[in-house]
Scaffold this motif. Structure first.
Motif, PDB file in Angstrom:
ATOM      1  N   TYR A 199       0.832  -1.214   0.000  1.00  0.00           N
ATOM      2  CA  TYR A 199       0.000   0.000   0.000  1.00  0.00           C
ATOM      3  C   TYR A 199       0.864   1.261   0.000  1.00  0.00           C
ATOM      4  N   ARG A 200       2.007   1.258   0.704  1.00  0.00           N
ATOM      5  CA  ARG A 200       2.917   2.416   0.654  1.00  0.00           C
ATOM      6  C   ARG A 200       3.364   2.654  -0.789  1.00  0.00           C
ATOM      7  N   SER A 201       3.624   1.573  -1.513  1.00  0.00           N
ATOM      8  CA  SER A 201       4.092   1.777  -2.882  1.00  0.00           C
ATOM      9  C   SER A 201       2.953   2.254  -3.790  1.00  0.00           C
ATOM     10  N   LEU A 202       1.743   1.796  -3.543  1.00  0.00           N
ATOM     11  CA  LEU A 202       0.587   2.322  -4.289  1.00  0.00           C
ATOM     12  C   LEU A 202       0.361   3.810  -3.995  1.00  0.00           C
ATOM     13  N   MET A 203       0.614   4.232  -2.743  1.00  0.00           N
ATOM     14  CA  MET A 203       0.410   5.639  -2.347  1.00  0.00           C
ATOM     15  C   MET A 203       1.365   6.592  -3.054  1.00  0.00           C
ATOM     16  N   GLY A 204       2.625   6.203  -3.183  1.00  0.00           N
ATOM     17  CA  GLY A 204       3.635   7.083  -3.758  1.00  0.00           C
ATOM     18  C   GLY A 204       4.265   7.981  -2.693  1.00  0.00           C
ATOM     19  N   ALA A 205       5.231   8.784  -3.138  1.00  0.00           N
ATOM     20  CA  ALA A 205       6.001   9.631  -2.225  1.00  0.00           C
ATOM     21  C   ALA A 205       5.094  10.619  -1.488  1.00  0.00           C
ATOM     22  N   THR A 206       5.547  11.020  -0.285  1.00  0.00           N
ATOM     23  CA  THR A 206       4.795  11.954   0.561  1.00  0.00           C
ATOM     24  C   THR A 206       4.459  13.242  -0.183  1.00  0.00           C
ATOM     25  N   ASN A 207       5.451  13.768  -0.897  1.00  0.00           N
ATOM     26  CA  ASN A 207       5.232  14.975  -1.691  1.00  0.00           C
ATOM     27  C   ASN A 207       4.760  14.570  -3.100  1.00  0.00           C
ATOM     28  N   PRO A 208       3.547  14.949  -3.473  1.00  0.00           N
ATOM     29  CA  PRO A 208       3.024  14.502  -4.772  1.00  0.00           C
ATOM     30  C   PRO A 208       3.889  14.920  -5.963  1.00  0.00           C
ATOM     31  N   ASP A 209       4.662  15.998  -5.803  1.00  0.00           N
ATOM     32  CA  ASP A 209       5.570  16.401  -6.886  1.00  0.00           C
ATOM     33  C   ASP A 209       6.654  15.346  -7.134  1.00  0.00           C
ATOM     34  N   GLU A 210       6.895  14.525  -6.102  1.00  0.00           N
ATOM     35  CA  GLU A 210       7.934  13.490  -6.229  1.00  0.00           C
ATOM     36  C   GLU A 210       7.335  12.099  -6.421  1.00  0.00           C
ATOM     37  N   ALA A 211       6.010  12.006  -6.441  1.00  0.00           N
ATOM     38  CA  ALA A 211       5.353  10.696  -6.532  1.00  0.00           C
ATOM     39  C   ALA A 211       5.383  10.171  -7.968  1.00  0.00           C
ATOM     40  N   GLU A 212       5.559   8.847  -8.073  1.00  0.00           N
ATOM     41  CA  GLU A 212       5.610   8.227  -9.406  1.00  0.00           C
ATOM     42  C   GLU A 212       4.240   8.235 -10.083  1.00  0.00           C
ATOM     43  N   GLU A 213       4.284   8.239 -11.421  1.00  0.00           N
ATOM     44  CA  GLU A 213       3.068   8.152 -12.238  1.00  0.00           C
ATOM     45  C   GLU A 213       2.222   6.965 -11.769  1.00  0.00           C
ATOM     46  N   GLY A 214       0.917   7.161 -11.728  1.00  0.00           N
ATOM     47  CA  GLY A 214       0.008   6.060 -11.403  1.00  0.00           C
ATOM     48  C   GLY A 214      -0.220   5.858  -9.917  1.00  0.00           C
ATOM     49  N   THR A 215       0.595   6.517  -9.073  1.00  0.00           N
ATOM     50  CA  THR A 215       0.379   6.355  -7.627  1.00  0.00           C
ATOM     51  C   THR A 215      -0.788   7.236  -7.167  1.00  0.00           C
ATOM     52  N   LEU A 216      -1.340   6.882  -6.009  1.00  0.00           N
ATOM     53  CA  LEU A 216      -2.510   7.611  -5.501  1.00  0.00           C
ATOM     54  C   LEU A 216      -2.191   9.087  -5.288  1.00  0.00           C
ATOM     55  N   ARG A 217      -0.984   9.365  -4.776  1.00  0.00           N
ATOM     56  CA  ARG A 217      -0.648  10.767  -4.513  1.00  0.00           C
ATOM     57  C   ARG A 217      -0.382  11.530  -5.801  1.00  0.00           C
ATOM     58  N   LYS A 218       0.202  10.878  -6.781  1.00  0.00           N
ATOM     59  CA  LYS A 218       0.392  11.546  -8.079  1.00  0.00           C
ATOM     60  C   LYS A 218      -0.971  11.865  -8.707  1.00  0.00           C
ATOM     61  N   LEU A 219      -1.894  10.910  -8.591  1.00  0.00           N
ATOM     62  CA  LEU A 219      -3.195  11.074  -9.253  1.00  0.00           C
ATOM     63  C   LEU A 219      -4.136  12.012  -8.490  1.00  0.00           C
ATOM     64  N   PHE A 220      -4.100  11.950  -7.145  1.00  0.00           N
ATOM     65  CA  PHE A 220      -5.187  12.586  -6.394  1.00  0.00           C
ATOM     66  C   PHE A 220      -4.775  13.653  -5.387  1.00  0.00           C
ATOM     67  N   ALA A 221      -3.465  13.798  -5.089  1.00  0.00           N
ATOM     68  CA  ALA A 221      -3.067  14.760  -4.054  1.00  0.00           C
ATOM     69  C   ALA A 221      -3.026  16.181  -4.592  1.00  0.00           C
ATOM     70  N   GLU A 222      -3.269  17.134  -3.682  1.00  0.00           N
ATOM     71  CA  GLU A 222      -3.207  18.554  -4.048  1.00  0.00           C
ATOM     72  C   GLU A 222      -1.830  19.138  -3.768  1.00  0.00           C
ATOM     73  N   SER A 223      -1.223  18.701  -2.669  1.00  0.00           N
ATOM     74  CA  SER A 223       0.030  19.302  -2.195  1.00  0.00           C
ATOM     75  C   SER A 223       0.637  18.388  -1.132  1.00  0.00           C
ATOM     76  N   LEU A 224       1.795  18.783  -0.620  1.00  0.00           N
ATOM     77  CA  LEU A 224       2.453  17.996   0.434  1.00  0.00           C
ATOM     78  C   LEU A 224       1.552  17.829   1.662  1.00  0.00           C
ATOM     79  N   SER A 225       0.899  18.900   2.086  1.00  0.00           N
ATOM     80  CA  SER A 225       0.057  18.783   3.285  1.00  0.00           C
ATOM     81  C   SER A 225      -1.318  18.188   2.966  1.00  0.00           C
ATOM     82  N   LYS A 226      -1.798  18.428   1.749  1.00  0.00           N
ATOM     83  CA  LYS A 226      -3.098  17.855   1.337  1.00  0.00           C
ATOM     84  C   LYS A 226      -2.808  16.733   0.338  1.00  0.00           C
TER      85      LYS A 226
END
Ligand code: CDP
Ligand code: MG
Length: 134
Positions: free
Chosen positions: A84-111
């Protein structure tokens, strides 16, 4: 089988991403064995995030997680924590890999849309805290 704690954070709930996030979780092979849409109390939030109590972003973190409805879930699967951590992606969405939840759905580091336990100790602790609300 392993279990881990997932929270769909207020930004993702407000933005209507709950079902899309859960589709990704299920298609990754994880099973949602408990789920509850609720508001967290400040007391639960401060305890939940206490490892960050000394960080400069702690108050903002607590204020944000109690600012709107969240979806608290227990996920089960093979290596569920890592998977699940790998599906989520990096904490900062700017650093998250393509296809991860944070890349797809996050607004920012805090959101950043989702929370996931980072170790078996954290998973046990976080599931015990949230067991009261299911
Ligand atoms: O959530 P994750 O385990 O990836 O990251 P963390 O280091 O445990 O931080 C918890 C949460 O605090 C993150 O998900 C971010 O939303 C937030 N955070 C922040 O607002 N500013 C930072 N500099 C670091 C984290
Ligand atoms: Mg963390």
């Amino acid at each position: 089988m392993e279990t881990t704690l997932c929270i769909i954070k207020p930004d993702a709930v407000k933005n209507g991403f709950e079902d899309k996030i859960n589709e990704k979780i299920i298609s990754s092979g994880l099973k949602i064995i408990k789920t509850k849409k609720t508001f967290l109390t400040e007391e639960i939030a401060r305890n939940f995030y206490k490892e960050h109590a000394s960080k400069p972003f702690f108050n903002e973190l607590v204020e944000f997680i109690i600012s709107g409805e969240v979806v608290v879930q227990v996920l089960e699967g093979e290596s569920a924590i890592k998977s699940y951590r790998s599906l989520m992606g990096a904490t900062n969405p700017d650093e998250a890999e393509e296809g991860t939840l944070r890349k797809l759905f996050a607004e920012s580091l805090s959101k950043n849309a989702v929370h996931g336990s980072d170790s078996s100790e954290s998973a046990a602790r976080e599931i015990a805290i949230m067991d009261k609300i299911f």
